[in-house]
Design a protein around this motif. Structure first.
Motif, mmCIF file in Angstrom:
data_model
loop_
_atom_site.group_PDB
_atom_site.id
_atom_site.type_symbol
_atom_site.label_atom_id
_atom_site.label_comp_id
_atom_site.label_asym_id
_atom_site.label_seq_id
_atom_site.Cartn_x
_atom_site.Cartn_y
_atom_site.Cartn_z
ATOM 1 N N SER A 387 -15.521 0.940 122.768
ATOM 2 C CA SER A 387 -14.232 0.974 123.479
ATOM 3 C C SER A 387 -13.892 -0.457 123.908
ATOM 4 O O SER A 387 -14.783 -1.317 123.952
ATOM 5 C CB SER A 387 -14.347 1.882 124.695
ATOM 6 N N PRO A 388 -12.613 -0.735 124.242
ATOM 7 C CA PRO A 388 -12.267 -2.119 124.617
ATOM 8 C C PRO A 388 -13.154 -2.667 125.729
ATOM 9 O O PRO A 388 -13.576 -3.813 125.686
ATOM 10 C CB PRO A 388 -10.809 -1.995 125.070
ATOM 11 N N ALA A 389 -13.453 -1.818 126.724
ATOM 12 C CA ALA A 389 -14.289 -2.277 127.840
ATOM 13 C C ALA A 389 -15.689 -2.620 127.340
ATOM 14 O O ALA A 389 -16.268 -3.659 127.694
ATOM 15 C CB ALA A 389 -14.352 -1.197 128.901
ATOM 16 N N MET A 390 -16.241 -1.721 126.499
ATOM 17 C CA MET A 390 -17.586 -1.949 125.970
ATOM 18 C C MET A 390 -17.616 -3.178 125.068
ATOM 19 O O MET A 390 -18.584 -3.950 125.060
ATOM 20 C CB MET A 390 -18.054 -0.719 125.176
ATOM 21 N N ALA A 391 -16.534 -3.324 124.280
ATOM 22 C CA ALA A 391 -16.462 -4.471 123.367
ATOM 23 C C ALA A 391 -16.482 -5.774 124.167
ATOM 24 O O ALA A 391 -17.162 -6.739 123.790
ATOM 25 C CB ALA A 391 -15.196 -4.391 122.528
ATOM 26 N N LEU A 392 -15.769 -5.736 125.282
ATOM 27 C CA LEU A 392 -15.732 -6.916 126.154
ATOM 28 C C LEU A 392 -17.124 -7.200 126.719
ATOM 29 O O LEU A 392 -17.593 -8.338 126.755
ATOM 30 C CB LEU A 392 -14.727 -6.680 127.286
ATOM 31 N N TRP A 393 -17.779 -6.115 127.117
ATOM 32 C CA TRP A 393 -19.133 -6.231 127.661
ATOM 33 C C TRP A 393 -20.085 -6.821 126.610
ATOM 34 O O TRP A 393 -20.884 -7.701 126.895
ATOM 35 C CB TRP A 393 -19.598 -4.848 128.143
ATOM 36 N N HIS A 394 -19.966 -6.295 125.370
ATOM 37 C CA HIS A 394 -20.825 -6.781 124.275
ATOM 38 C C HIS A 394 -20.578 -8.264 124.022
ATOM 39 O O HIS A 394 -21.516 -9.022 123.791
ATOM 40 C CB HIS A 394 -20.551 -5.994 122.983
ATOM 41 N N LYS A 398 -23.218 -11.151 124.435
ATOM 42 C CA LYS A 398 -23.505 -12.036 123.301
ATOM 43 C C LYS A 398 -23.391 -13.499 123.725
ATOM 44 O O LYS A 398 -24.224 -14.337 123.360
ATOM 45 C CB LYS A 398 -22.520 -11.732 122.163
ATOM 46 N N ALA A 399 -22.355 -13.768 124.530
ATOM 47 C CA ALA A 399 -22.141 -15.151 124.973
ATOM 48 C C ALA A 399 -23.301 -15.615 125.849
ATOM 49 O O ALA A 399 -23.810 -16.735 125.698
ATOM 50 C CB ALA A 399 -20.820 -15.242 125.729
ATOM 51 N N VAL A 400 -23.727 -14.702 126.739
ATOM 52 C CA VAL A 400 -24.847 -15.051 127.630
ATOM 53 C C VAL A 400 -26.116 -15.271 126.794
ATOM 54 O O VAL A 400 -26.858 -16.244 126.991
ATOM 55 C CB VAL A 400 -25.056 -13.937 128.691
ATOM 56 N N SER A 401 -26.334 -14.357 125.832
ATOM 57 C CA SER A 401 -27.511 -14.487 124.953
ATOM 58 C C SER A 401 -27.459 -15.804 124.202
ATOM 59 O O SER A 401 -28.474 -16.478 124.047
ATOM 60 C CB SER A 401 -27.544 -13.355 123.934
ATOM 61 N N HIS A 402 -26.258 -16.121 123.756
ATOM 62 C CA HIS A 402 -26.083 -17.353 122.990
ATOM 63 C C HIS A 402 -26.508 -18.571 123.829
ATOM 64 O O HIS A 402 -27.262 -19.425 123.368
ATOM 65 C CB HIS A 402 -24.627 -17.481 122.550
ATOM 66 N N VAL A 403 -26.025 -18.569 125.064
ATOM 67 C CA VAL A 403 -26.366 -19.681 125.968
ATOM 68 C C VAL A 403 -27.876 -19.704 126.204
ATOM 69 O O VAL A 403 -28.545 -20.729 126.077
ATOM 70 C CB VAL A 403 -25.599 -19.540 127.306
ATOM 71 N N TYR A 404 -28.435 -18.513 126.499
ATOM 72 C CA TYR A 404 -29.862 -18.418 126.813
ATOM 73 C C TYR A 404 -30.729 -18.889 125.638
ATOM 74 O O TYR A 404 -31.611 -19.725 125.793
ATOM 75 C CB TYR A 404 -30.185 -16.966 127.184
ATOM 76 N N ASP A 613 -26.870 -11.348 112.440
ATOM 77 C CA ASP A 613 -26.356 -12.131 113.568
ATOM 78 C C ASP A 613 -27.353 -12.137 114.723
ATOM 79 O O ASP A 613 -27.587 -13.153 115.357
ATOM 80 C CB ASP A 613 -25.024 -11.548 114.058
ATOM 81 N N ARG A 614 -27.910 -10.958 114.964
ATOM 82 C CA ARG A 614 -28.856 -10.824 116.074
ATOM 83 C C ARG A 614 -30.113 -11.667 115.816
ATOM 84 O O ARG A 614 -30.593 -12.359 116.706
ATOM 85 C CB ARG A 614 -29.236 -9.348 116.216
ATOM 86 N N ALA A 615 -30.593 -11.598 114.564
ATOM 87 C CA ALA A 615 -31.793 -12.382 114.219
ATOM 88 C C ALA A 615 -31.490 -13.869 114.352
ATOM 89 O O ALA A 615 -32.337 -14.651 114.787
ATOM 90 C CB ALA A 615 -32.233 -12.046 112.806
ATOM 91 N N ARG A 616 -30.273 -14.250 114.003
ATOM 92 C CA ARG A 616 -29.886 -15.665 114.079
ATOM 93 C C ARG A 616 -29.775 -16.106 115.536
ATOM 94 O O ARG A 616 -30.265 -17.156 115.911
ATOM 95 C CB ARG A 616 -28.541 -15.857 113.371
ATOM 96 N N LEU A 617 -29.167 -15.224 116.316
ATOM 97 C CA LEU A 617 -28.973 -15.546 117.732
ATOM 98 C C LEU A 617 -30.312 -15.649 118.456
ATOM 99 O O LEU A 617 -30.553 -16.567 119.233
ATOM 100 C CB LEU A 617 -28.104 -14.447 118.361
ATOM 101 N N ARG A 618 -31.195 -14.707 118.163
ATOM 102 C CA ARG A 618 -32.469 -14.653 118.882
ATOM 103 C C ARG A 618 -33.571 -15.449 118.206
ATOM 104 O O ARG A 618 -34.709 -15.404 118.626
ATOM 105 C CB ARG A 618 -32.909 -13.197 119.016
#
Lengths: 752, 215
Positions: A387-394, A398-404, A613-618
């Motif tokens: 949903s739009p709210a969930m998409a925003l949350w994701h 993702k942005a936080v994970s990216h920074v971390y 994407d997840r493997a790349r991010l993490r």
């Protein structure tokens, strides 16, 4: 009278064409018209010229009327027949009529690496301010060569695709655009080196980041064979062409469960062609192509010179558009191209000066646009979107994970590595310096206090891949439901190796589905691997809500999907999860057989891309374990086919960022996925007794007319052909996987 | 020389009974369900790689595991033990016989196997005739070449090393060549069939008689 004769011949040709497409002369009283023509030909000199001209005109009007009516109600199967008609234009006609001059590369005519694949360096001409500008392009495409047996109907062999790849690299070196033309019913499905699937995968992998503009034009887009020349920045399609996941006949044989050698019902084939949504209009609405090139009524033929002029204009415009999107300074020219596009009468290329040479930044933009283009394909053909709210949350997550992870791996790990490297250098230097200083003293000391026995050299071997794992206790093991039967089974190799019968509870329990005599692996369900391959309680599934749907509204497919969902309790044929193997964290994508035989559709493709994407991010290794895959899901048509380039692109970006991607095949792995995102992995392994290939035995027999040996698709044959790097025993899968992760990833497991 | 082999006896044996009898035994214990009847024609394994199974002869059931048994050769089912149908049988119990009609080629091969002395490949390798033997074969044909024990007859090519192979066996002429130069031959497979010169006319006579008499 000569003119009348020419008109008669032309009319005869048009009627033959109609008969061919309609598969008979019953429709529209074609038989009577043909008879009339025959009569005119027979009594040619009995008529006065005016009388004959008038009679011919009447027939011409009748034929034109029929053609118009026919065009209005053209079915999908009739379009297929148009494409296959010997009167249809081929690549050779395009080369002669669209391009100024050309030189064929890699062989000519039948003296060729593969005559079905034509590569030519060509010049294309455009006018700018009364000046003629010639631009070079690399033209690569399939040549059907109507009537030329050696062309193999445009079905290119693996070495033909290899030739195409070689000249793509040449185009990249020279920095010239590539124009692909697809005229193939499908790739020639043989595994001879370099192998049909492997070569298509290599082509796709190279195309994902080829640093030149690529335009593809589809006349006959037969699944994987077309994809080998299909990944491009702009995809055009002829209005009377077809682009499909499988030939209508192949689809009908699967859907109707028709046995080999039996005749296919025409109605079933026609229904299949409709259901597969293979026409240009269908593909445009699905977003798998960018634009349609309009052909004359009932499709262009070899002498439609106006059409070739239109084609020249279309390919120039498409190349311009691709190039302009990469330019910083483009506003007016882009407007001009767009304006001319809107004007339907504009049948010539825009008189604008656009250089097709790209600078480094422009190439970067080109590749980024290509990546985005494919990422956005088929995103509306799966269910379970947030949903739009969930998409925003994701997105936030993702942005936080990216920074971390950037902080952890790019910054800290980089610094840590630098420091480690510095300490290593300093200590190395220091130890040599100290050794030099202290050597006279130590030598003197050794001489005085010499021991009777020489000191044995210290063992310094590093235990790579040491196995910290204890043996699994029997109580821990996953017991397959297959084991709950009190009976014995016979090993398929019993005749050859004299294997004893196996008691099922033993076989599927203690023996892990492996014959104790010959080592044959009986198929086991995917749950066995989930339990035995990964560390206990380490599996964390993600994106499980993404579900397969029926985007083409294929008749009867909804109920089948529903049944599979009920059977498996899952939403798609792919499971993606984080897991751990002997302490090594990794991301896993698993294709399993219970859901639509592990076929790949939009949902599976999207899940795979997200796993990359997840493997790349993490910064984690990515394992694709293929329990079984039957290929691309035919019920999703070209939305399924498009997963081949889409997933390969994701793999390429993951690998380029420094990831470690491994594929392990089990049971049966065939077709599209093997010819794309699985086959492009540098490290591929197989579990014993599995079968890997491009097409199954029946398809090979029907396509090539030759039978294949029973072990053609075996893991051993794949190893011999260099497709895979090793064959693993199921019982040692975990240890081998850990060892492979350690040797391939080594100390820099997460990032190179 | 030909006294020790009674060609008439051999020929009359094949003439009176030109069949090979393949006895089918049960591989293990189990219940038998026949899928053929006495006198039925069955075929052997087919396909280019013999990967297509022959006719289904019977199914042996043990521990709820049906094991289909297929015919390995073509012929006619004879001596079918119908009384075993549905019954439990011990392992190695004869259940039927396939009466396989011998072809002309099979008869000739069988006779030659009896009368020629074969020289087998000592190792899996590629074999070539020694230079002088090859020259003589090229000039006069193989049946004009006589070899003695100790003669260097072959060159064994293994891993780029050429090793001479010396003949050991009965002296005689090279009657049959079973290998092709440059193609690997497995260990123990026959390379040539040697025949004492005196026996040659009799062998040729018997072959021509078989060729003439059998359809």
């Amino acid at each position: 009278m000569e003119d009348q004769r020419k008109r008669l011949l032309k009319l005869e040709e048009r009627i033959t064409y109609l008969v061919h497409i309609k598969e008979g002369s019953e429709w529209g009283n074609l038989a009577a018209l043909a008879e009339k023509l025959a009569h005119f030909k027979h009594s040619f000199y009995d008529f006065a010229e005016e009388e004959l001209s008038e009679e011919i005109r009447k027939v011409e009007d009748a034929v034109a009327f029929l053609e118009e009516r026919f065009e209005e109600h053209l079915t999908a199967m009739e379009r297929v027949r148009i494409v296959r008609c010997p009167q249809r234009f081929t690549l050779r006609d395009i080369l002669e009529n669209v391009y100024e001059d050309f030189t064929e590369l890699g062989g000519e005519e039948d003296v060729n690496v593969d005559p079905s694949m034509v590569v030519a360096k060509a010049n294309i001409m455009r006018r700018v301010k009364n000046k003629v500008i010639t631009q070079q392009v690399m033209v690569i495409g399939h040549e059907k060569g109507h009537g030329e047996e050696f062309r193999n109907g445009g079905s290119s062999k693996p070495w033909g695709n290899e030739k195409a790849l070689r000249y793509m690299a040449v185009a990249e070196t020279e920095g010239i655009p590539i124009h692909f033309y697809n005229f193939t019913p499908g790739a020639f499905p043989i595994e001879d080196y370099p192998g049909a699937a492997q070569q298509i995968a290599r082509n796709l992998y190279a195309l994902t980041k080829l640093r030149v503009p690529i335009i593809s034009v589809i006349s006959e887009g037969g699944s994987g064979g077309a994809e080998a020349l299909g990944l491009s920045d702009f995809r055009l399609m002829f209005s009377h062409g077809y682009y499909s996941v499988i030939s209508p006949e192949g689809g009908a044989a699967i859907e109707g469960k028709i046995r080999e050698g039996e005749k296919l019902p025409k109605e079933l084939v026609a229904a299949c062609a409709e259901n597969l949504r293979i026409t240009a209009e269908d593909n445009l609405s699905q977003g798998t192509i960018d634009r349609i090139i309009q052909e004359p009524i009932l499709g262009a033929r070899r002498d439609d010179f106006g059409f070739f002029r239109q084609l020249r204009y279309e390919v120039i415009r498409a190349t311009d558009e691709v190039v302009l999107k990469t330019k910083s300074l483009r506003a007016f020219r882009a407007y001009e191209v767009k304006r001319r596009m809107a004007a339907a009468e504009a049948a010539e290329e825009p008189h604008i000066d656009i250089s097709w040479d790209l600078h480094r930044d422009e190439i970067k933009r080109l590749l980024s646009l290509r990546s985005r283009k494919y990422r956005d394909m088929a995103t509306n053909s799966f269910g379970g979107k947030a949903s739009p709210a969930m998409a925003l949350w994701h997105r936030l997550e993702k942005a936080v994970s990216h920074v971390y992870y950037s902080f952890r791996y790019d910054l800290l790990k980089g610094q840590q590595k630098q420091m480690q490297k510095m300490f290593q250098d300093v200590s190395g230097e220091g130890s040599v310096f100290l050794q030099r200083l202290s050597r006279p003293i130590t030598e003197a000391y050794d001489f005085i206090s010499r021991k009777p026995e020489a000191k044995a050299g210290k063992a310094t071997a590093v235990r790579v891949g040491a196995n910290p794992e204890e043996r699994l206790e029997r109580g821990d093991t996953y017991m397959s439901p297959l084991a709950n039967e009190d009976r014995t089974v016979t090993c398929p190799n019993a005749e050859k190796f004299g294997c004893r019968d196996l008691w099922v509870p033993d076989l599927y329990g203690e023996f892990c589905g492996v014959c104790q005599t010959c080592g044959h692996h009986f198929p086991l369900e995917y749950e066995w691997y989930l339990k035995h391959l990964f560390d206990p309680d380490s599996i964390r599934e993600f994106n499980s809500e993404i579900r397969s749907v029926n985007p083409l509204q294929y008749k009867g497919f909804d109920s089948r999907l529903k049944a599979d969902r009920a059977k498996t309790g899952r939403n798609s044929a792919m499971i993606t999860f984080d897991a751990r193997v002997m302490g090594v964290d990794l991301v896993v994508a698993m294709l399993y057989s219970d859901f639509r035989n592990g076929t790949v559709g939009s949902a599976e493709g999207e899940k795979f891309v997200r796993a990359c994407d997840r493997a790349r991010l993490r910064r984690r290794p990515l394992l694709c374990y293929v329990h079984t895959t039957g290929g691309i899901r035919i019920h999703e048509g070209t939305l399924g086919v498009i997963q081949m380039p889409k997933c390969t692109l994701a793999v390429r970006e993951y690998l380029d960022s420094g990831g470690l991607y491994m594929v392990v095949y089990d049971n049966n792995s065939y077709a599209g996925p093997v010819a794309s995102f699985l086959g492009c992995s540098p490290y591929q392994f197989a579990i014993r007794s599995c079968r890997i290939g491009f097409a199954g035995q029946r398809v090979i027999r029907e396509t090539t007319g030759q039978d294949i040996p029973p072990d053609y698709h075996s893991a051993k044959s794949a190893l011999r052909r260099g497709h895979i790097q090793g064959i693993w025993d199921r019982r040692e899968f975990r240890q081998n996987l850990y060892k492979a992760l350690m040797t391939m990833g080594g100390r820099n497991l997460y990032y190179r | 020389m030909n006294q020790d082999i009674d060609f008439d006896a051999i020929l009359s044996k094949y003439r009176s009974d030109p069949f090979d009898y393949v006895h089918i035994h049960t591989r293990h214990t189990g219940r038998v369900r026949f899928k053929v009847t006495e006198g039925a024609q069955v075929k052997g394994a087919g396909g280019e790689w013999h990967h297509l199974p022959g006719s289904l002869l019977f199914v042996l059931y043990r521990e709820r595991n049906p094991k289909p048994i297929y015919s390995s050769t073509f012929g006619e089912v004879s001596a079918l033990r119908r009384e075993l149908e549905g019954n439990f049988v011990e392992a190695n119990e004869k259940v039927m016989t396939i009466k396989h009609p011998l072809t002309k080629r099979e008869i000739i091969e069988s006779i030659l196997r009896k009368v020629l002395s074969n020289f087998n490949a000592p190792e899996r390798a590629k074999y070539f005739f020694a230079m002088d033997i090859q020259a003589r074969i090229d000039k006069f044909g193989p049946r004009a070449v006589t070899i003695q024990p100790g003669d260097e007859v072959f060159t064994m090519s293994l891993m780029k090393r050429d090793i001479p192979v010396y003949y050991s066996g009965e002296p005689g002429i090279i009657h049959s060549i079973y290998f092709k130069p440059g193609i690997s031959v497995g260990h123990g497979e026959p390379l040539i069939g040697v025949c004492p010169p005196g026996r040659l006319p009799f062998i040729q006579k018997i072959i021509s008689r078989v060729k003439a008499e059998w359809e």
